[in-house]
Design an enzyme around this catalytic site. Structure first.
Site, PDB file in Angstrom:
ATOM      1  N   ASN A  94     -67.621 -14.544 -14.196  1.00 46.61           N
ATOM      2  CA  ASN A  94     -66.694 -15.578 -14.185  1.00 46.61           C
ATOM      3  C   ASN A  94     -66.906 -16.450 -14.960  1.00 46.61           C
ATOM      4  OD1 ASN A  94     -66.019 -13.833 -11.912  1.00 46.61           O
ATOM      5  ND2 ASN A  94     -66.392 -15.151 -10.512  1.00 46.61           N
ATOM      6  N   THR A 139     -23.953 -34.639 -37.198  1.00 44.86           N
ATOM      7  CA  THR A 139     -24.385 -34.714 -35.809  1.00 44.86           C
ATOM      8  C   THR A 139     -23.023 -33.796 -35.296  1.00 44.86           C
ATOM      9  OG1 THR A 139     -22.694 -36.538 -35.522  1.00 44.86           O
ATOM     10  CG2 THR A 139     -24.992 -37.012 -35.896  1.00 44.86           C
ATOM     11  N   HIS A 140     -23.273 -32.965 -34.207  1.00 43.03           N
ATOM     12  CA  HIS A 140     -22.513 -32.077 -33.369  1.00 43.03           C
ATOM     13  C   HIS A 140     -22.255 -31.074 -34.572  1.00 43.03           C
ATOM     14  CE1 HIS A 140     -21.597 -35.582 -30.409  1.00 43.03           C
ATOM     15  NE2 HIS A 140     -21.768 -35.959 -31.648  1.00 43.03           N
ATOM     16  N   SER A 261     -27.758  -4.380 -46.224  1.00 38.47           N
ATOM     17  CA  SER A 261     -27.042  -3.712 -45.256  1.00 38.47           C
ATOM     18  C   SER A 261     -26.979  -2.375 -45.656  1.00 38.47           C
ATOM     19  CB  SER A 261     -25.526  -4.177 -45.085  1.00 38.47           C
ATOM     20  OG  SER A 261     -24.710  -3.138 -44.513  1.00 38.47           O
ATOM     21  N   LYS A 267     -24.476  -7.503 -48.797  1.00 37.27           N
ATOM     22  CA  LYS A 267     -25.128  -8.238 -47.653  1.00 37.27           C
ATOM     23  C   LYS A 267     -26.625  -8.695 -48.561  1.00 37.27           C
ATOM     24  CE  LYS A 267     -23.906  -9.314 -44.170  1.00 37.27           C
ATOM     25  NZ  LYS A 267     -23.590  -8.658 -42.875  1.00 37.27           N
ATOM     26  N   ASN A 269     -29.044 -10.383 -45.726  1.00 31.38           N
ATOM     27  CA  ASN A 269     -29.138 -11.000 -44.280  1.00 31.38           C
ATOM     28  C   ASN A 269     -30.358 -11.697 -44.255  1.00 31.38           C
ATOM     29  OD1 ASN A 269     -26.770  -9.903 -43.469  1.00 31.38           O
ATOM     30  ND2 ASN A 269     -27.592  -8.001 -43.242  1.00 31.38           N
ATOM     31  N   GLU A 274     -34.105 -14.912 -38.693  1.00 27.84           N
ATOM     32  CA  GLU A 274     -33.667 -14.632 -37.417  1.00 27.84           C
ATOM     33  C   GLU A 274     -34.625 -14.125 -36.433  1.00 27.84           C
ATOM     34  OE1 GLU A 274     -29.319 -12.507 -38.059  1.00 27.84           O
ATOM     35  OE2 GLU A 274     -30.614 -11.903 -39.619  1.00 27.84           O
ATOM     36  N   GLN A 306     -57.756 -12.346 -14.829  1.00 29.06           N
ATOM     37  CA  GLN A 306     -57.982 -11.217 -15.724  1.00 29.06           C
ATOM     38  C   GLN A 306     -56.666 -10.997 -16.802  1.00 29.06           C
ATOM     39  OE1 GLN A 306     -60.534  -7.680 -15.708  1.00 29.06           O
ATOM     40  NE2 GLN A 306     -58.821  -6.818 -15.442  1.00 29.06           N
TER      41      GLN A 306
HETATM   42  N1  ARG Z   1     -62.907  -8.863 -16.830  1.00 26.15           N
HETATM   43  C1  ARG Z   1     -62.740 -10.159 -16.051  1.00 26.15           C
HETATM   44  C2  ARG Z   1     -61.698 -11.088 -16.372  1.00 26.15           C
HETATM   45  O1  ARG Z   1     -61.504 -11.075 -17.363  1.00 26.15           O
HETATM   46  C3  ARG Z   1     -64.138 -10.711 -16.125  1.00 26.15           C
HETATM   47  C4  ARG Z   1     -64.400 -11.441 -14.758  1.00 26.15           C
HETATM   48  C5  ARG Z   1     -64.830 -10.336 -13.602  1.00 26.15           C
HETATM   49  N2  ARG Z   1     -65.262 -11.233 -12.602  1.00 26.15           N
HETATM   50  C6  ARG Z   1     -65.086 -10.864 -11.123  1.00 26.15           C
HETATM   51  N3  ARG Z   1     -65.538 -11.163 -10.229  1.00 26.15           N
HETATM   52  N4  ARG Z   1     -64.679  -9.409 -11.126  1.00 26.15           N
HETATM   53  O2  ARG Z   1     -61.258 -11.898 -15.506  1.00 26.15           O
END
Ligand code: ARG
Length: 441
Positions: A94, A139-140, A261, A267, A269, A274, A306
């Protein structure tokens, strides 16, 4: 389960950041006496090998290994054996992913800044060439008053300067290191978070472990800035498309930036413009995408997070492409002065100059001057001529206070030259604004 759970197909892009984070972490674990020196050395050597392998041959994806973190750690175990298992001491995926992703987004902000700077330089070069080229200001989308093309292009320089400041601001705000927050609560090991933060170039460690692993504001900040930049690029693209249309004819797109085209040989384009306009849709949606992922999440980490990387990676690739294409177009557009000047002289674009002259030269209150000018426009319209085509007698008949001296303001050149107020369109202002923008750049 493997298919929905795996993120390696996307997060493999974080491999450099993942290895950098692991290096900083294990070096700190060694310095703090949490992992023995020989194990630290083996882990660092293994990480060097993995880095060389990925750099040379890419990464072989194994969905059973879920994500980039497990790929690196598993490969490390293959290379150095059980000591690899010590790397994950006082760390969780984490805080690991939060760190890797911050490093990536921080670098992305710097890359976007390079692209924005290149486009700004191209706009400044073209603005300098056309500091006194006359075009209609709208403008507009109705002809309003004459402006200089240089001034018009500098409007985009201002937008891009704000974009650069948004990315710089986001990069500075995200520059705190979540590594060491562990799963969510911190750790009982005597880690040195300031050391890992410094090793990874962060200003400081993040302050709250729960926030550290559940915050994706940095990615949203990036996407918000990218959405705004995309919006600006789309507006410029739209103008190029309009200007390149034959009834305008203000610009000719070079062959390199137009397409033909399959049936109409004449053309040219403006496909690239775009597509820049279209891709703004993706950039605006990417913020929405991640915002909706995050808005209902309780603290701290949830697996929803994730899915944070795909919109950011895709937006970054798209923004880079749009900036490159727009820079190429701006550098090579051919501006056609004659149709721009003719359009600027149409539509009684100097009517405001006549009204202002009545205020200045004859001390007429502005509202009254506006009425008198309206009558002059009607008279010219009835004769099918421009304001400066009215004779002295015509003008005096409309209001006795209009003398031949008014002719000095009725031309489009005189009109733009007179707009010298701060931020105004006069060529002298444009040249000063270009110099100031170059200094800022
Ligand atoms: N692959 C996970 C992500 O991108 C990593 C963290 C995973 N943590 C867990 N408690 N499963 O969030």
């Amino acid at each position: 389960m493997a298919e929905i759970n795996a993120s390696i197909g996307t997060d493999k892009r974080l491999w450099r950041q993942d290895i950098a984070g692991s290096r900083a972490h294990v070096t700190m674990l060694g310095a703090q006496g949490i992992v023995a020196g020989d194990d630290v050395a083996a882990i660092l050597a293994g990480l060097d090998t993995i880095e060389a392998e990925y750099a040379a041959g890419g990464l072989v994806e194994n969905p059973a290994l879920e994500d980039i973190h497990m790929h690196v750690e598993t490969r490390l175990a293959e290379l150095i054996g059980p000591a690899a298992g010590r790397l994950h001491t006082a760390r969780s995926r984490n805080d690991q992913v939060a760190t890797d992703f911050r490093l990536w987004v921080r670098a992305a902000c710097a890359e976007v800044d390079t692209g924005l700077t290149a486009l700004t330089s191209a706009l400044l070069t073209r603005a300098d060439e056309h500091a006194d080229t006359i075009m209609p200001g709208f403008t507009h989308l109705q002809v309003a008053q004459p402006v200089t093309l240089g001034h018009h292009l500098l409007a985009y320089v201002e937008m891009l300067a704000r974009d650069r400041s948004r990315f710089a601001d986001a990069a500075a705000r995200m520059n705190e290191c979540p590594l060491g927050a562990a799963a969510l609560a911190g750790t009982s090991f005597p880690i040195d978070r300031a050391m890992t933060a410094a090793a990874l170039g962060f200003a400081r460690p993040t302050a709250n472990s729960l926030d550290s692993v559940s915050d994706r504001d940095f990615a949203l900040d990036y996407l918000a800035a990218a959405a705004m930049a995309g919006l600006h690029l789309s507006r410029l693209a739209e103008e190029i498309i309009i200007w390149a249309s034959q009834p305008y004819g203000f610009v000719t797109l070079p062959d390199a930036w137009s397409t033909g085209s399959s049936i109409m040989p004449q053309k040219r384009n403006p496909d690239a413009a775009e597509l820049v306009r279209a891709k703004a849709g993706q950039l605006l949606a990417a913020f929405q995408h991640l915002g909706v992922i995050m808005k209902g999440l309780p603290l701290a980490y949830s697996k929803d997070m994730q899915d944070d990387k795909a919109p950011v990676f895709a937006a970054h690739d798209t923004l880079g492409l749009c900036l490159a294409a727009m820079t190429g177009m701006v550098e090579t557009l051919v501006f056609n002065k004659a149709p721009m000047r003719a359009a600027a002289a149409s539509g009684f674009a100097t009517a405001t100059d006549l009204a202002d002259w009545l205020v200045r030269a004859a001390n007429v209150p502005f509202r009254q001057a506006h009425d008198i000018t309206g009558r002059a426009v009607k008279a010219a319209e009835a004769k099918g001529i421009m304001l400066d085509g009215l004779s002295d007698e015509d003008l005096t008949a409309i209001d006795a206070r209009i003398t031949p001296a008014v002719r000095s303001v009725l031309s489009v050149e005189a009109s733009v030259a007179s707009r010298t107020s701060h931020g105004g369109t006069a060529p002298a202002n444009v040249r000063a604004a270009i110099a100031a923008a170059r200094t800022r750049l």
